[in-house]
Design an enzyme around this catalytic site. Structure first.
Site, PDB file in Angstrom:
ATOM      1  N   CYS A 355       0.822  -1.205   0.000  1.00 55.07           N
ATOM      2  CA  CYS A 355       0.000   0.000   0.000  1.00 55.07           C
ATOM      3  C   CYS A 355       0.861   1.263   0.000  1.00 55.07           C
ATOM      4  CB  CYS A 355      -0.920  -0.014   1.209  1.00 55.07           C
ATOM      5  SG  CYS A 355      -1.992  -1.442   1.180  1.00 55.07           S
ATOM      6  N   GLU A 356       1.513   1.520  -1.104  1.00 53.66           N
ATOM      7  CA  GLU A 356       2.329   2.718  -1.318  1.00 53.66           C
ATOM      8  C   GLU A 356       2.330   2.951  -2.821  1.00 53.66           C
ATOM      9  OE1 GLU A 356       4.582   4.472   0.826  1.00 53.66           O
ATOM     10  OE2 GLU A 356       4.329   3.206   2.599  1.00 53.66           O
TER      11      GLU A 356
END
Ligand SMILES: *Cc1c(COP(=O)(O)O)cnc(C)c1O
Length: 429
Positions: A355-356
Site C-alpha cells: 500500500c504505497e
C-alpha cells in the site's frame, strides 16, 4: 556475462528452468547462479592480478551466508559495515585476518567485536571514531590497525543517495583537514594508521572517478608517510557498475588499468571491496502475476513481488530489466533494448501489492500483455535486493535458491506468518 538465458522460450538459470524453481519454492523467489558469482569474482582477480589484491566482498550487498561461503572458499575476504555483518562473515567461514570493518557509526561494542576477532583493517571515518577505537584497544591491551577513510571531494558520479565522495556527505574524513588530524595521532600507542581508504560511490560506470581518486590518494599517501605513518594498504572500496539496462558497464580490466599503476607507484597492497560487481547479475527475482488492470489511462501488471522485496526502483529510481519467464511465440528472448519499442508489447507499470504508490518494480515499461499466473523475471537483482528487504505490510520475506549447473538448493526458506510475530510474542512471554 551471466548464466541466465532462454532455452526453448523458457528462462533458465544455468541448466534449470526458472519455472520449475518457481513451482517448487513459490514466488516471490530470488534465484542465484553460483557460476555467475565465480565468473565475476574471477574477472576481478585476473584484472588486478599484477598487484595481488585482497578482495573483500561487501557483505551488505547480499549477506546470505551460503553466498558468503562461496566467497570465502574462493579466497575472498569480507568488508563488513556492522557487528551483524561481521557475525555473518564469521559464520560463512571468514577469518578476521581478511576482514575490513567499515561504517561511519561503529559503536564501542562493534569496535570491541572487531578487535576480538582480529579484523585486519578498521576503515575509520571520524576523529571521534579513532579516539573511541584507541580507548577500546587500550582496554583490551591491543593496537588497532587503521585505514583512514577519506572523502576525496570528487564531482558527482552516480545517484545522490549512493554517491559517497562528494563534499558534504557523511562519509569519510574531509580531505582538506585529514592531515591535521593524522598529525595528532602519529604516536598513538593503541591505533596505528597503516592504510588509506576510499569508496567513491556506486554504481560507477566510468573510470575517471577512480583516476581522480588515485591522483589525490598518491599525494595524500606521500604526506601521511612524511608525517611518519607507515602506509601499507590502499583500499579503493567497491562501486564497479554492472549491466542493468543493456551493456553499459565496464569490464574489470578497465578499472584495473587506472587503479593498478597508482597502487604500484604508491608501493601499497591493494584492497578492494566489491559487492555489486560480483553478485548483481548473479541473481534474479521471480514473481507471479496476480492481476492486470487499466486505470487512469495506464496499464498495470500487479504481481507478487513488491518494494519490500526489491526497493531499488523506488529508492534509487533504478532500472531493472523485466521480462516474462516464458515469453509467447513472436516475442524476443529477451529484447536487446528494453527502452525502445518492442513489437507485441505496450507500455505498462509493474507494481506489487504493498500500500504505497512508490511500490513498483518498473514504470512505463514495454511489456507484452500478461495473464494471471504468468511468471516474470526481474534481472540483475542479486545486489541490494534481498539484503534491503523488509517485512513491510507484514509480508514474509522471499525464499532464496542457489543454482549450480543442474543442481539447486534452498539457501533461505520463505518466512512464515509465525516468523513475522515471533520476536513480539517472545518479548511478552
Ligand atoms: C557498499 C560499499 C561497498 C560495496 O559497493 P559495491 O558498489 O556493491 O561494490 C564497498 N565499500 C564500502 C565502504 C561500502 O559502503
Amino acid at each position: 556475462m551471466d548464466h541466465f538465458h532462454y532455452r526453448s522460450r523458457v528462462l533458465h538459470c544455468e541448466e534449470i528452468p526458472v519455472s520449475v524453481l518457481a513451482e517448487k519454492y513459490g514466488t516471490p523467489l530470488y534465484i542465484y547462479s553460483r557460476n555467475t558469482i565465480l565468473h565475476h569474482l574471477g574477472q576481478l582477480k585476473r584484472a588486478f592480478a599484477a598487484v595481488e589484491p585482497l578482495i573483500c566482498y561487501s557483505v551488505k550487498t547480499n549477506g546470505n551466508v551460503h553466498l558468503c561461503r562461496i566467497m570465502a572458499e574462493n579466497g575472498a575476504g569480507f568488508d563488513v559495515t556492522s557487528g551483524g555483518e561481521l557475525y555473518r562473515a564469521l559464520q560463512a567461514g571468514g577469518q578476521g585476518s581478511k576482514i575490513v570493518f567499515a561504517g561511519v557509526g561503529k559503536t564501542d561494542a562493534e569496535l570491541r567485536d572487531g578487535l576480538d576477532n582480529g579484523v585486519f583493517l578498521f576503515n575509520v571515518e571520524s576523529e571521534g571514531e579513532l579516539l573511541a577505537l584507541g580507548e577500546v584497544a587500550r582496554s583490551l591491551g591491543k593496537t588497532a590497525p587503521v585505514a583512514l577513510r577519506v572523502n576525496p571531494d570528487l564531482p558527482p558520479k552516480t545517484h545522490a543517495k549512493t554517491d559517497t565522495s562528494v563534499k558534504g556527505v557523511k562519509f569519510g574524513l574531509d580531505i582538506d583537514t585529514v592531515l591535521e588530524f593524522a598529525q595528532k595521532v602519529v604516536d598513538h600507542p593503541h591505533v596505528k594508521i597503516v592504510g588509506l581508504h576510499m569508496h567513491l560511490g556506486s554504481p560507477i560506470l566510468k573510470t575517471d572517478p577512480y583516476k581522480q581518486g588515485i591522483d589525490k590518494g598518491l599525494v595524500l599517501i606521500d604526506q601521511l608517510r612524511q608525517q611518519g605513518h607507515n602506509i601499507v594498504y590502499w583500499n579503493m572500496g567497491g562501486g564497479f557498475g554492472i549491466h542493468y539496462r543493456k551493456k553499459e558497464a565496464l569490464p574489470a580490466d578497465a578499472f584495473a588499468e587506472v587503479i593498478v599503476p597508482g597502487i604500484k607507484q604508491a608501493r601499497c597492497k591493494l584492497v578492494l571491496e566489491p559487492g555489486r560487481f560480483i553478485v548483481g547479475n548473479a541473481g534474479i527475482l521471480v514473481s507471479r502475476v496476480i492481476y492486470t488492470k487499466e486505470s487512469g489511462g495506464k496499464h498495470f501488471i500487479i504481481q507478487d513481488a513488491a518494494m519490500n522485496d526489491l526497493i531499488r526502483p523506488t529508492l534509487y529510481d533504478s532500472f531493472h530489466r523485466i521480462w516474462p519467464v516464458e515469453p509467447a511465440a513472436g516475442l524476443p528472448t529477451p529484447p536487446e533494448d528494453y527502452e525502445s519499442g518492442i513489437a507485441g508489447t505496450r507500455i505498462q507499470d509493474v507494481v506489487g501489492p504493498v500500500c504505497e504508490s512508490g511500490d513498483f518494480l518498473a514504470k512505463d515499461r514495454a511489456l507484452p500483455d500478461l495473464r494471471r499466473g504468468d511468471l516474470l523475471a526481474t534481472f540483475s537483482a542479486g545486489a541490494y535486493g534481498m539484503s534491503m528487504s523488509s517485512n513491510y505490510n507484514s509480508r514474509p520475506r522471499a525464499a532464496e535458491v542457489l543454482v549450480e549447473g543442474s543442481n539447486h538448493r534452498l539457501i533461505r526458506r520463505r518466512e512464515s506468518f509465525q516468523d513475522l510475530v515471533r520476536p513480539e510474542v517472545e518479548a511478552t512471554a
